[in-house]
Design a protein around this motif. Structure first.
Motif, PDB file in Angstrom:
ATOM      1  N   SER A 211      -6.391 -10.902   9.861  1.00 45.94           N
ATOM      2  CA  SER A 211      -6.987 -10.705   8.451  1.00 45.94           C
ATOM      3  C   SER A 211      -5.650 -10.830   8.229  1.00 45.94           C
ATOM      4  N   GLN A 212      -5.332 -10.730   6.748  1.00 45.81           N
ATOM      5  CA  GLN A 212      -3.689  -9.565   5.898  1.00 45.81           C
ATOM      6  C   GLN A 212      -3.955  -8.271   6.610  1.00 45.81           C
ATOM      7  N   VAL A 213      -5.536  -7.265   6.129  1.00 42.33           N
ATOM      8  CA  VAL A 213      -5.759  -6.288   6.817  1.00 42.33           C
ATOM      9  C   VAL A 213      -5.509  -6.000   7.663  1.00 42.33           C
ATOM     10  N   HIS A 214      -5.069  -6.677   9.116  1.00 45.25           N
ATOM     11  CA  HIS A 214      -5.509  -6.360  10.162  1.00 45.25           C
ATOM     12  C   HIS A 214      -3.835  -6.489  10.446  1.00 45.25           C
ATOM     13  N   LYS A 215      -3.083  -6.918  10.015  1.00 42.33           N
ATOM     14  CA  LYS A 215      -1.553  -7.414   9.993  1.00 42.33           C
ATOM     15  C   LYS A 215      -1.009  -6.369   9.185  1.00 42.33           C
ATOM     16  N   ASN A 216      -1.786  -5.696   8.063  1.00 43.48           N
ATOM     17  CA  ASN A 216      -0.570  -4.218   7.133  1.00 43.48           C
ATOM     18  C   ASN A 216      -1.461  -3.520   8.684  1.00 43.48           C
ATOM     19  N   PHE A 217      -2.747  -3.306   9.247  1.00 49.09           N
ATOM     20  CA  PHE A 217      -3.303  -2.030   9.503  1.00 49.09           C
ATOM     21  C   PHE A 217      -1.908  -2.441  11.639  1.00 49.09           C
ATOM     22  N   ARG A 218      -1.792  -2.856  11.797  1.00 52.50           N
ATOM     23  CA  ARG A 218      -0.893  -3.168  13.108  1.00 52.50           C
ATOM     24  C   ARG A 218       0.465  -2.502  12.332  1.00 52.50           C
ATOM     25  N   MET A 219       1.285  -3.385  11.148  1.00 51.11           N
ATOM     26  CA  MET A 219       2.589  -2.244  11.149  1.00 51.11           C
ATOM     27  C   MET A 219       1.618  -1.263  10.618  1.00 51.11           C
ATOM     28  N   LEU A 220       0.873  -0.599   9.748  1.00 54.19           N
ATOM     29  CA  LEU A 220       0.640   1.346   9.859  1.00 54.19           C
ATOM     30  C   LEU A 220       0.794   1.991  10.712  1.00 54.19           C
ATOM     31  N   SER A 221       0.485   1.022  12.278  1.00 54.80           N
ATOM     32  CA  SER A 221      -0.019   2.193  13.362  1.00 54.80           C
ATOM     33  C   SER A 221       1.400   2.338  14.049  1.00 54.80           C
ATOM     34  N   PHE A 222       2.340   2.059  13.083  1.00 52.55           N
ATOM     35  CA  PHE A 222       3.966   2.429  14.129  1.00 52.55           C
ATOM     36  C   PHE A 222       3.789   4.340  13.692  1.00 52.55           C
ATOM     37  N   GLU A 223       4.451   4.905  14.847  1.00 53.82           N
ATOM     38  CA  GLU A 223       4.262   6.503  13.987  1.00 53.82           C
ATOM     39  C   GLU A 223       5.720   6.329  13.288  1.00 53.82           C
ATOM     40  N   CYS A 224       7.005   5.411  13.449  1.00 57.64           N
ATOM     41  CA  CYS A 224       8.096   5.646  13.060  1.00 57.64           C
ATOM     42  C   CYS A 224       7.786   5.258  11.424  1.00 57.64           C
ATOM     43  N   VAL A 225       7.130   4.177  11.638  1.00 55.18           N
ATOM     44  CA  VAL A 225       6.947   3.686   9.892  1.00 55.18           C
ATOM     45  C   VAL A 225       5.875   4.871   9.276  1.00 55.18           C
ATOM     46  N   GLN A 226       4.779   5.640  10.178  1.00 53.38           N
ATOM     47  CA  GLN A 226       4.063   6.582   9.318  1.00 53.38           C
ATOM     48  C   GLN A 226       4.613   7.643   8.440  1.00 53.38           C
ATOM     49  N   LYS A 227       5.754   7.822   9.900  1.00 56.84           N
ATOM     50  CA  LYS A 227       6.874   8.954   9.381  1.00 56.84           C
ATOM     51  C   LYS A 227       7.694   8.780   8.171  1.00 56.84           C
ATOM     52  N   LEU A 228       7.752   7.155   8.164  1.00 55.13           N
ATOM     53  CA  LEU A 228       8.504   7.496   7.041  1.00 55.13           C
ATOM     54  C   LEU A 228       7.931   7.470   5.799  1.00 55.13           C
ATOM     55  N   ILE A 229       6.940   7.168   5.695  1.00 53.36           N
ATOM     56  CA  ILE A 229       6.115   6.520   4.565  1.00 53.36           C
ATOM     57  C   ILE A 229       5.478   8.431   4.269  1.00 53.36           C
ATOM     58  N   VAL A 230       5.633   9.180   4.962  1.00 49.46           N
ATOM     59  CA  VAL A 230       5.121  10.413   4.691  1.00 49.46           C
ATOM     60  C   VAL A 230       6.150  11.642   4.548  1.00 49.46           C
ATOM     61  N   GLU A 231       7.668  11.250   4.506  1.00 53.33           N
ATOM     62  CA  GLU A 231       8.620  11.422   3.935  1.00 53.33           C
ATOM     63  C   GLU A 231       9.095  10.989   2.272  1.00 53.33           C
ATOM     64  N   LEU A 232       9.042   9.588   2.260  1.00 48.84           N
ATOM     65  CA  LEU A 232       8.512   9.199   1.043  1.00 48.84           C
ATOM     66  C   LEU A 232       7.863   9.835  -0.004  1.00 48.84           C
ATOM     67  N   LEU A 233       6.375   9.983   0.809  1.00 52.27           N
ATOM     68  CA  LEU A 233       5.668  10.940  -0.205  1.00 52.27           C
ATOM     69  C   LEU A 233       5.895  12.316  -0.565  1.00 52.27           C
ATOM     70  N   ILE A 234       6.414  13.344   0.557  1.00 49.53           N
ATOM     71  CA  ILE A 234       7.463  14.632   0.741  1.00 49.53           C
ATOM     72  C   ILE A 234       8.291  14.351  -0.624  1.00 49.53           C
ATOM     73  N   ASP A 235       9.281  13.242  -1.125  1.00 46.41           N
ATOM     74  CA  ASP A 235      10.595  13.088  -1.764  1.00 46.41           C
ATOM     75  C   ASP A 235       9.975  12.971  -3.069  1.00 46.41           C
ATOM     76  N   ILE A 236       8.881  12.088  -2.998  1.00 38.14           N
ATOM     77  CA  ILE A 236       8.348  11.892  -4.825  1.00 38.14           C
ATOM     78  C   ILE A 236       7.597  13.390  -5.487  1.00 38.14           C
ATOM     79  N   HIS A 237       6.585  14.091  -4.233  1.00 33.90           N
ATOM     80  CA  HIS A 237       6.462  15.384  -4.597  1.00 33.90           C
ATOM     81  C   HIS A 237       7.184  16.145  -4.809  1.00 33.90           C
TER      82      HIS A 237
END
Length: 527
Positions: A211-237
């Motif tokens: 399902s879409q949940v599985h596709k989204n989980f798969r994309m978010l499992s990439f370490e480079c994606v997680q690292k970028l999202i963490v950087e974005l969260l730090i930026d908005i903080h």
């Protein structure tokens, strides 16, 4: 358990979002326990609990909603309940007719009537309310609260431990990091079968579910994606002072996972929470660069783009699904942004990496680091840029005055009343300041050899300074930041007024009035 069922427990509206005394089912406790991340505050909390074994005390565990007060208590309640009572949430009462303040009165009555310590999970608002409205029979506790709020320490019967004193962010080598957020992401997406989320994902996929949940989980499992999202969260903080709690972060991950759209779209288009609202401001599609504009135009044309098409095929293969089509340019840009650190066979993404840099944040953090380490070059460059922006903005109607170190004090019809101004870095102020904040740093500046009044530079003000120096003229969208910048200019002008030289400028003529002590010397020259 299916992945969807586990993901649902991340939502802030899930009944498992907050630990309660009735959170006893194995599935509830196991997810609570699995997602919990050990932090420094837990060690200090346990130390306080151990110390209350010999001599009873009230321990206030303070924090904002979603910080993790109930989870921290839930982790330790079984180990200390033999000598300690727990009031997990001070917003709750014991009956519909009882207020939260009355419930605390009741708890403190019981505490004083027995030999057991008491732990109270409480937010700062309720804490302050109790200091004002609590029963007179507990004036000692109310005094301790006031001492803690006013002085940061209390010496009576109560002890305090506050989540606010334990930052989720650390500053190292000129960058801000968040081990807490990184570890939280890893808990959910770690490709290890001991991770219940990943195990459920594998089980679902093996049973033919995708399902879409599985596709989204798969994309978010990439370490480079997680690292970028963490950087974005730090930026908005840093940029917007976005409050990030354990609960809000888990709810944020829930929003990414259950969205009917892929994460690279949800990140920058969702408005489901304050986090998403601020992330919309960081949308890479808002970047105005020639290469980005060219990509948008070419992707929407009939022109053959073999490099782009090869890259999209490779990216779709990496993601294991047909995520991207050439026509959806916004999604292409956002997904490239998320995967900018991924090693593709195609070199297509390399041309955009520099455009995607977080240059404003990196520069701001470099200045903060320079104030910590007293890096003369970086500090001098910043204050030179500040001087240029201030003079350009203050003298926008009379730009030639800047070369003569004159600043416009006021304008009357076609006349400008000006004064001499000299900018110097206040090195003594820098040396004596202990830089702790990641959100701002103090203005250490002397004007005409006099220290400037206290003023703090935020990331937004620094961005405005850089923009002005590039020729940008602020508009109504910059109103809040401009007000702060103009306040700084007012401080500078106040100091400039003490100069012994006043100049009146009209058209191309300048009249200079100089106070030499015994007389005022008047001269006329071209401006």
């Amino acid at each position: 358990m299916k992945l969807q069922n586990l993901v649902d427990q991340l939502s802030k509206s899930s009944p498992n979002a907050v630990f309660t005394a009735n959170s006893n089912s194995l599935s509830e406790r196991s997810i609570h326990d699995y997602l919990y991340i050990e932090t420094e505050i837990e060690s200090d909390f346990i130390r306080l609990l151990e110390g209350s074994r010999a001599k009873k005390k009230v321990i206030f565990l303070c924090g904002s909603s979603g910080d993790g007060k109930s989870a921290l208590i839930g982790r330790n309640i079984n180990n200390f309940e033999s000598f300690c009572d727990f009031h997990i949430d001070a917003t709750h009462s014991f009956s519909p007719t009882q207020s939260a303040i009355e419930a605390l009165d009741q708890r403190f009555d019981e505490f004083k009537a027995n030999n057991r310590s008491l732990v109270v999970g409480i937010n700062i608002g309720i804490l302050l309310n109790y200091a004002k409205e609590g029963a007179d029979s507990h004036l000692d506790i109310r005094k301790d609260i006031n001492d803690f709020v006013d002085k940061g320490v209390a010496k009576g019967i109560a002890s305090f431990i506050n989540f606010e004193d334990y930052s989720k962010f650390s500053f190292s080598n000129g960058t801000v990091q968040s081990k807490f957020i990184r570890d939280l992401f890893q808990k959910v997406f770690d490709k290890n079968e001991s991770n219940p989320f990943y195990s459920a994902y594998l089980n679902d996929v093996n049973n033919g579910e995708d399902s879409q949940v599985h596709k989204n989980f798969r994309m978010l499992s990439f370490e480079c994606v997680q690292k970028l999202i963490v950087e974005l969260l730090i930026d908005i903080h840093l940029k917007y002072e976005q409050f990030l709690t354990a609960r809000s972060l888990l709810d944020f991950l829930y929003g990414l996972l259950v969205s009917p759209r892929i994460p690279s779209t949800t990140l920058f288009e969702s408005s489901e929470s304050a986090i998403f609202e601020n992330l919309r401001k960081e949308d890479p599609c808002l970047i105005r660069e020639e290469q980005i504009d060219t990509l948008i135009l070419e992707a929407r044309s009939n022109k053959k783009l073999p490099e782009l098409e090869f890259f999209l095929r490779e990216l779709n293969d990496v993601l294991g699904a047909e995520f991207l089509a050439r026509e959806d340019v916004a999604t292409i840009i956002r997904t490239m942004y998320l995967f900018k650190e991924y090693s593709f066979e195609s070199s297509y993404i390399e041309r955009y990496k520099k455009i995607f840099d977080r240059r404003d944040v990196i520069d701001f953090l470099e200045i903060i680091d320079a104030h910590r380490e007293e890096n003369d070059r970086v500090i001098q460059d910043f204050y030179s840029a500040l001087e240029s922006a201030v003079m350009s903005y203050a003298n926008k109607s009379f730009p030639t005055l800047t070369d003569r170190n004159l600043v416009v004090l006021t304008e009357i019809n076609d006349h400008a009343l000006c004064s001499n101004v000299e900018f110097d870095v206040d090195w003594d102020a820098i040396a004596s300041h202990e830089q702790k904040s990641l959100h701002n740093f103090p203005c250490c500046l002397k004007i005409n050899d006099e220290p400037l009044s206290k003023f703090d530079f935020s990331l937004e003000v620094c961005n405005l300074i850089n923009s002005i120096n590039k020729g940008y003229r602020p508009n109504k969208h910059d109103r809040n930041t401009v007000i702060i910048f103009e306040e700084l200019i007012e401080h500078i002008i106040d100091k400039a007024k003490s100069s012994n030289k006043i100049v009146i400028v009209k058209d191309s003529t300048a009249y200079e009035f100089k106070n030499s002590g015994h007389k005022i010397k008047v001269s006329k020259h071209a401006s």
